[in-house]
Design a protein around this motif. Structure first.
Motif, PDB file in Angstrom:
ATOM      1  N   VAL A 635       1.091  -0.958  -0.430  1.00 18.57           N
ATOM      2  CA  VAL A 635      -0.297  -0.111   0.094  1.00 18.57           C
ATOM      3  C   VAL A 635       0.506   1.050  -0.080  1.00 18.57           C
ATOM      4  CG1 VAL A 635      -1.427   1.457   1.389  1.00 18.57           C
ATOM      5  CG2 VAL A 635      -2.328  -0.727   0.944  1.00 18.57           C
ATOM      6  N   PRO A 636       1.692   1.614   0.645  1.00 12.84           N
ATOM      7  CA  PRO A 636       2.688   2.354   0.907  1.00 12.84           C
ATOM      8  C   PRO A 636       3.419   3.016  -0.588  1.00 12.84           C
ATOM      9  CG  PRO A 636       3.530   0.594   2.497  1.00 12.84           C
ATOM     10  CD  PRO A 636       2.300   0.381   1.823  1.00 12.84           C
ATOM     11  N   LEU A 637       4.206   1.689  -0.913  1.00 19.73           N
ATOM     12  CA  LEU A 637       5.000   2.114  -2.583  1.00 19.73           C
ATOM     13  C   LEU A 637       4.107   2.626  -3.773  1.00 19.73           C
ATOM     14  CD1 LEU A 637       7.205  -0.366  -2.093  1.00 19.73           C
ATOM     15  CD2 LEU A 637       7.563   1.551  -1.010  1.00 19.73           C
ATOM     16  N   LYS A 638       2.969   1.547  -3.545  1.00 21.36           N
ATOM     17  CA  LYS A 638       1.776   1.949  -4.740  1.00 21.36           C
ATOM     18  C   LYS A 638       1.589   3.181  -4.685  1.00 21.36           C
ATOM     19  CE  LYS A 638      -1.408   1.760  -8.137  1.00 21.36           C
ATOM     20  NZ  LYS A 638      -0.862   1.529  -8.862  1.00 21.36           N
ATOM     21  N   ALA A 639       1.339   3.679  -3.203  1.00 20.48           N
ATOM     22  CA  ALA A 639       0.781   5.748  -3.299  1.00 20.48           C
ATOM     23  C   ALA A 639       1.589   6.001  -3.756  1.00 20.48           C
ATOM     24  CB  ALA A 639       0.478   5.358  -1.051  1.00 20.48           C
ATOM     25  N   LEU A 640       2.865   6.292  -2.921  1.00 20.30           N
ATOM     26  CA  LEU A 640       4.247   6.521  -3.394  1.00 20.30           C
ATOM     27  C   LEU A 640       3.833   6.747  -4.545  1.00 20.30           C
ATOM     28  CD1 LEU A 640       6.576   6.312  -0.229  1.00 20.30           C
ATOM     29  CD2 LEU A 640       5.325   8.295  -0.596  1.00 20.30           C
ATOM     30  N   SER A 641       4.155   6.183  -5.410  1.00 20.48           N
ATOM     31  CA  SER A 641       4.667   5.693  -6.497  1.00 20.48           C
ATOM     32  C   SER A 641       3.451   5.965  -7.584  1.00 20.48           C
ATOM     33  CB  SER A 641       4.008   4.748  -7.224  1.00 20.48           C
ATOM     34  OG  SER A 641       3.749   3.693  -7.035  1.00 20.48           O
ATOM     35  N   GLU A 642       2.640   6.979  -6.632  1.00 18.22           N
ATOM     36  CA  GLU A 642       1.349   7.401  -7.644  1.00 18.22           C
ATOM     37  C   GLU A 642       0.988   8.961  -7.372  1.00 18.22           C
ATOM     38  OE1 GLU A 642      -0.501   6.364  -9.592  1.00 18.22           O
ATOM     39  OE2 GLU A 642      -0.082   4.504 -10.190  1.00 18.22           O
ATOM     40  N   GLY A 643       1.663   9.251  -6.580  1.00 22.62           N
ATOM     41  CA  GLY A 643       2.223  10.834  -6.270  1.00 22.62           C
ATOM     42  C   GLY A 643       1.424  11.444  -4.285  1.00 22.62           C
ATOM     43  N   ALA A 644       1.471  10.119  -3.919  1.00 27.09           N
ATOM     44  CA  ALA A 644       1.382  10.636  -2.711  1.00 27.09           C
ATOM     45  C   ALA A 644       2.775  11.447  -1.582  1.00 27.09           C
ATOM     46  CB  ALA A 644       1.004   9.507  -1.795  1.00 27.09           C
ATOM     47  N   LEU A 645       2.670  12.177  -1.249  1.00 23.99           N
ATOM     48  CA  LEU A 645       3.632  13.012  -0.492  1.00 23.99           C
ATOM     49  C   LEU A 645       4.451  11.881   0.530  1.00 23.99           C
ATOM     50  CD1 LEU A 645       1.799  16.600  -0.176  1.00 23.99           C
ATOM     51  CD2 LEU A 645       3.662  15.621  -2.213  1.00 23.99           C
ATOM     52  N   ALA A 646       3.643  12.014   1.023  1.00 23.42           N
ATOM     53  CA  ALA A 646       4.437  10.931   2.523  1.00 23.42           C
ATOM     54  C   ALA A 646       3.678   9.545   3.080  1.00 23.42           C
ATOM     55  CB  ALA A 646       4.229  11.982   4.055  1.00 23.42           C
ATOM     56  N   PHE A 647       4.144   8.821   3.559  1.00 25.74           N
ATOM     57  CA  PHE A 647       2.905   7.371   4.542  1.00 25.74           C
ATOM     58  C   PHE A 647       4.402   8.026   5.588  1.00 25.74           C
ATOM     59  CE2 PHE A 647       2.477   3.592   5.561  1.00 25.74           C
ATOM     60  CZ  PHE A 647       1.176   3.011   4.778  1.00 25.74           C
ATOM     61  N   VAL A 648       3.126   7.124   6.844  1.00 18.06           N
ATOM     62  CA  VAL A 648       3.887   7.255   8.481  1.00 18.06           C
ATOM     63  C   VAL A 648       3.025   5.819   8.611  1.00 18.06           C
ATOM     64  CG1 VAL A 648       4.153   7.574  10.366  1.00 18.06           C
ATOM     65  CG2 VAL A 648       4.398   9.508   8.982  1.00 18.06           C
ATOM     66  N   GLY A 649       4.033   4.749   8.594  1.00 19.15           N
ATOM     67  CA  GLY A 649       3.511   3.108   8.873  1.00 19.15           C
ATOM     68  C   GLY A 649       4.697   2.367   9.874  1.00 19.15           C
ATOM     69  N   SER A 650       4.149   1.575  10.024  1.00 17.06           N
ATOM     70  CA  SER A 650       5.029   0.481  11.804  1.00 17.06           C
ATOM     71  C   SER A 650       5.700  -0.791  10.562  1.00 17.06           C
ATOM     72  CB  SER A 650       4.149   0.001  12.434  1.00 17.06           C
ATOM     73  OG  SER A 650       4.715  -1.043  13.360  1.00 17.06           O
ATOM     74  N   THR A 651       6.778  -0.190  11.208  1.00 10.62           N
ATOM     75  CA  THR A 651       7.831  -1.897  10.441  1.00 10.62           C
ATOM     76  C   THR A 651       6.705  -3.341  10.495  1.00 10.62           C
ATOM     77  OG1 THR A 651       9.646  -1.552  11.775  1.00 10.62           O
ATOM     78  CG2 THR A 651       9.884   0.152   9.631  1.00 10.62           C
ATOM     79  N   VAL A 652       6.473  -2.893  11.930  1.00  6.83           N
ATOM     80  CA  VAL A 652       6.037  -4.420  12.028  1.00  6.83           C
ATOM     81  C   VAL A 652       4.575  -4.339  12.737  1.00  6.83           C
ATOM     82  CG1 VAL A 652       8.781  -5.089  13.175  1.00  6.83           C
ATOM     83  CG2 VAL A 652       7.366  -3.587  14.898  1.00  6.83           C
TER      84      VAL A 652
END
Length: 845
Positions: A635-652
């Motif tokens: 989800v984050p990589l897809k969003a960033l590839s489509e022009g989202a500015l930033a994504f905050v999320g957890s690695t675990v």
């Protein structure tokens, strides 16, 4: 190896191809026949050219290219695969079979070799043997491009354990692979998978014992070498084994496949370079076609079209300072650093890909400097660009998290001495470029370590409370640099437009913006129905009337683009899991087959018309997991590839509140949305939210417990740390990260005091307390799938300082939840009691 020198498939010419397999290297053609190609080509580039030749039916040329690879890397497995496939295309399945079998003897987990062998057997009329080889292939590569089990794999019972392993569910893989090995004929590939699952489950001694049975094999298989390099405690054994691994796998593709979905646990070596000879000349057309070119020139910044960077120098030469020292042109006293790893980028994307990335980095720096920011950019292995003020550039750093952290600390100290603060550090690339820190997980749940960027932000012995902002621009687990290039271009465009608008923000002409009300424009939330109340508390900070969609009734089938499009902040509070592409909802009505978790959001939902220009914040477990992730299953990589500015999320896995008041990720995000609403950039909002979270929990408890510490270190920021909410109440302003504003953090220890922990049995706890804990846990976890109870007693430093000795007792339990697409998600619950009173209850998201 001697096996190859005397193998008839290698030593004898093939009359039908009219090509000698012993063709010699000539020096007359040592240079490229086309000036568009370099004199030396990477192993991966030649491999891709051979694969293109095979796809075009040009098996003669592919064979010759594979020969060139074998001469340069005689132990490598890939050339044999290429030769086998070339022979298949050339209608020589009998000869192809010998090449695939040779690879399988060295790596029984090579799905490509099994597939090739199956094709050769079928062409020779051996259908039963071909079917068996196909089953072995799907067993060792059981997932499709989206990270889900393929239809073929689900039809093979022996593949279930490998499915669990490749999806990061190591404990379940141990059980399933163990059962398969006990009930099926012995198979090396399943044995290696079982040992790796034991290792990932932290059952190190058992894994070492099983691996020791293969210590005296003269020519160990590739998986044995990978396991030995990971499990051995002898440095000399590890060094020799790593050399053997590199010889067999020069481009790292087999290493990535073996450790998937996790990253390779050591830095990959630079790929060998292949010089020109007669065989390479024949491949020139395909080499040119597979050259990784940068984005078309018309998309570039006009100044950046003629870059001043030069090709990387040899590794044994010091890198010249190719860019001038950046003077101080601002008076806010803050410095910002972009840091990458040039060798890793070249290894992943080739010289052209690295040049394209570097041009975007330099353009972004120019744009930020035009906004009045002091910005420098450089590489850990070529740090000349990091010279700033009168501070010389640091020495080249090893690709080691601790070494990079120490250099960042030294830069911060040098800047502080000159009256500047190192405010922001932007890491270019994922774990294989700039490695995460592996921090010990303080909670007994699904993973022993937490991948974190927090230590890069800290200048003291602790890593909980950062002194600076750290963001990361991930490249994804792909050989295509476009994700990274696109993020850098989006950042530059955003800040270039913000400069003209006088505020932080940008508008895309093609973006569907909903402008009817401020509530619709500012934010939207998607949350599990079970977490409606805490999600509303988080979202309402951005606007009291911001829309919150809950799942169910929202599902992937009825989620429309218009629900999310046009919002500046998208808040997500859903279930996530390791290796899974989807985020899931949860009913508030209870458990059972009818309440299987529905898919709420998938990567395919996040198109440009939905997320371009948005800041996305997610509490989902593994919401920002990067290992093995691409734009197709993240989800984050897809969003960033489509022009989202930033994504905050957890690695675990992350924890939220089971009941009021807000705890864990819920509290952290509630504080973060307050700062976003005030116009603070996302990096600064996360930074101050962490500080305030620590202060609030310290005020409540007198110390930071294990859940608090995990919450502080597990969330990372992907994308632009300077992006802000355009429609916020205040103008975004640069604020010093060392100042805490109204926060009074003097009472919070940056380096937590040691807390005594003691593991207890149920008989060690009073019956009343045990009954109380079980009653609470049964409200949140289904009884039929719950694991045994884990009990931990900890001393409370606050009470201890007042002469009180009553410990806090934490009761932990884990269960599995079924999803609507047939998967199982782990769920953890932790309940803390003190003197029979419930002091904390958290659930994993």
């Amino acid at each position: 190896m001697e096996m190859r020198k005397h193998d008839a498939g290698y030593a004898q010419p093939i009359p039908a191809l009219d090509i000698s397999l012993r063709s010699s290297v000539t020096n007359d053609d040592a240079r490229t026949p086309d000036t568009r190609l370099p004199d030396l080509l990477s192993f991966d580039h030649v491999r891709r050219a051979c694969e293109l030749a095979i796809a075009n039916g040009d098996f003669h040329t592919a064979w010759r290219g594979a020969q060139a690879l074998m001469r340069r890397c005689p132990e490598a497995l890939i050339p044999s695969i290429l030769m086998g496939n070339a022979l298949l295309v050339g209608d020589k399945p009998g000869l192809a079979m010998s090449h695939f079998r040779l690879v399988i003897t060295r790596n029984a987990m090579d799905a490509t070799a099994w597939h090739g062998l199956a094709s050769a057997l079928m062409a020779c009329g051996q259908a039963p043997a071909a079917a068996a080889a196909t089953r072995r292939a799907v067993c060792n590569a059981p997932l499709n491009d989206q990270g889900l089990p393929s239809d073929a794999a689900t039809a093979v019972p022996q593949a279930l354990g490998m499915i669990y392993l490749r999806r990061g569910m190591a404990e379940m893989a141990v059980v399933e692979l163990g059962n398969t090995l006990r009930t099926s004929p012995p198979r090396n590939d399943l044995q290696w998978g079982y040992i790796e699952a034991l290792r990932q489950s932290n059952r190190i001694e058992e894994a070492q014992r099983l691996l020791s049975h293969h210590d005296f094999v003269l020519e160990p298989e590739f998986p044995v070498l990978c396991l030995r390099a990971r499990l051995s405690t002898a440095d000399d054994v590890v060094a020799v084994t790593r050399d053997q691994i590199t010889a067999m796998d020069p481009d790292g593709s087999y290493q990535r496949a073996f450790f998937a979905p996790h990253a390779v646990p050591w830095p990959l070596t630079a790929q060998p370079m292949i010089g020109w000879d007669q065989d390479m000349h024949a491949l020139a057309e395909y080499l040119l076609a597979t050259t990784k070119a940068p984005v078309l020139a018309h998309t570039l910044d006009p100044i950046a079209v003629a870059p001043t960077v030069t090709a990387p120098p040899p590794h044994d030469q010091p890198h010249p300072q190719s860019r001038p020292v950046i003077p101080a042109t601002v008076d806010d006293g803050q410095a910002h650093v972009l840091l990458g790893h040039r060798t890793a980028l070249v290894r992943r994307f080739g010289n052209d890909g690295w040049h394209a990335i570097d041009m975007r980095i330099q353009r972004l720096c120019r744009v930020l400097r035009q906004r009045g920011m002091l910005v420098v950019a450089g590489y850990i292995d070529a740090p000349g660009g990091l010279a700033v003020l009168d501070i010389p550039p640091p020495a080249p750093m090893a690709p080691d998290a601790m070494a990079i952290r120490d250099t960042v600390r030294e830069m911060a100290a040098q800047l502080q001495y000159r009256g500047f603060e190192l405010s922001t550090l932007v890491l270019i690339g994922g774990d294989q470029c700039i490695p995460f820190h592996r921090l010990q997980n303080p909670i007994p749940d699904d993973e022993p370590q937490i991948l974190s960027d927090n230590p890069y932000a800290c200048d003291d012995a602790g890593y909980l409370l950062p002194q600076r902002i750290v963001a990361r621009l991930p490249e994804g687990d792909s050989d295509d640099p476009q994700l990274l290039i696109g993020m850098l271009e989006s950042m530059a465009d955003y800040h270039a437009n913000a400069q003209h608008q006088g505020q932080a923000g940008f508008d895309l002409a093609t973006l569907l913006r909903i402008r009817s009300t401020p509530a619709q424009r500012l934010a939207v939330g998607v949350a599990a129905d079970a977490w409606r109340e805490p999600s509303q508390q988080v979202l309402r900070n951005l606007h009291a009337d911001a829309k919150l969609f809950t799942s169910p009734p929202l599902t992937a089938q009825n989620l429309s683009a218009r629900m999310l499009a046009g919002r500046e902040v998208v808040y997500i509070n859903l279930h996530g899991a390791a290796g899974m592409p989807h985020f899931y909802g949860q009913s508030a009505s209870g458990w059972g087959a009818a309440s299987a978790l529905p898919i709420a959001i998938s990567p395919s939902h996040l198109t440009r018309n939905v997320v371009a220009g948005a800041i996305i914040i997610s509490e989902a477990c593994y919401g920002a997991e990067l290992a093995g992730r691409t734009i197709h299953n993240s989800v984050p990589l897809k969003a960033l590839s489509e022009g989202a500015l930033a994504f905050v999320g957890s690695t675990v896995n992350a924890y939220g509140s089971a009941a009021a008041p807000l705890l864990g990720a819920d509290l952290l995000f509630e504080r973060m949305t307050r700062y976003l609403a005030d116009g603070m950039p996302i990096g600064m909002a996360l930074h101050f939210a962490r500080l305030e979270f620590a202060q609030v929990m310290y005020d409540r408890q007198g110390f930071l417990d294990d859940v608090d510490m995990k919450t502080l270190i597990e969330f990372i920021l992907l994308g632009d740390p300077w992006a802000a909410v355009k429609g916020a109440q205040l103008q975004p302003a640069i604020r010093h990260t060392s100042h805490s504003g109204s926060l009074k953090l003097l009472t919070v220890a940056r380096v937590p005091k040691m807390v005594r922990r003691m593991s207890l049995r149920e008989t060690d706890v009073s019956p009343d307390m045990l009954r109380r804990a079980k009653e609470i846990l049964q409200k949140y976890l289904p009884n039929d799938s719950a694991s045994p109870l884990s009990i931990m007693a900890t001393t409370n430093p606050y009470f201890q300082s007042k002469g009180l000795s009553a410990p806090d007792v934490r009761f932990s339990m884990k269960s599995l939840m079924q999803t609507s697409d047939g998967q199982w998600l782990p769920r953890n619950a932790h309940v803390t009691l003190s003197n029979q009173l419930l002091t904390k209850a958290v659930l994993s998201h």
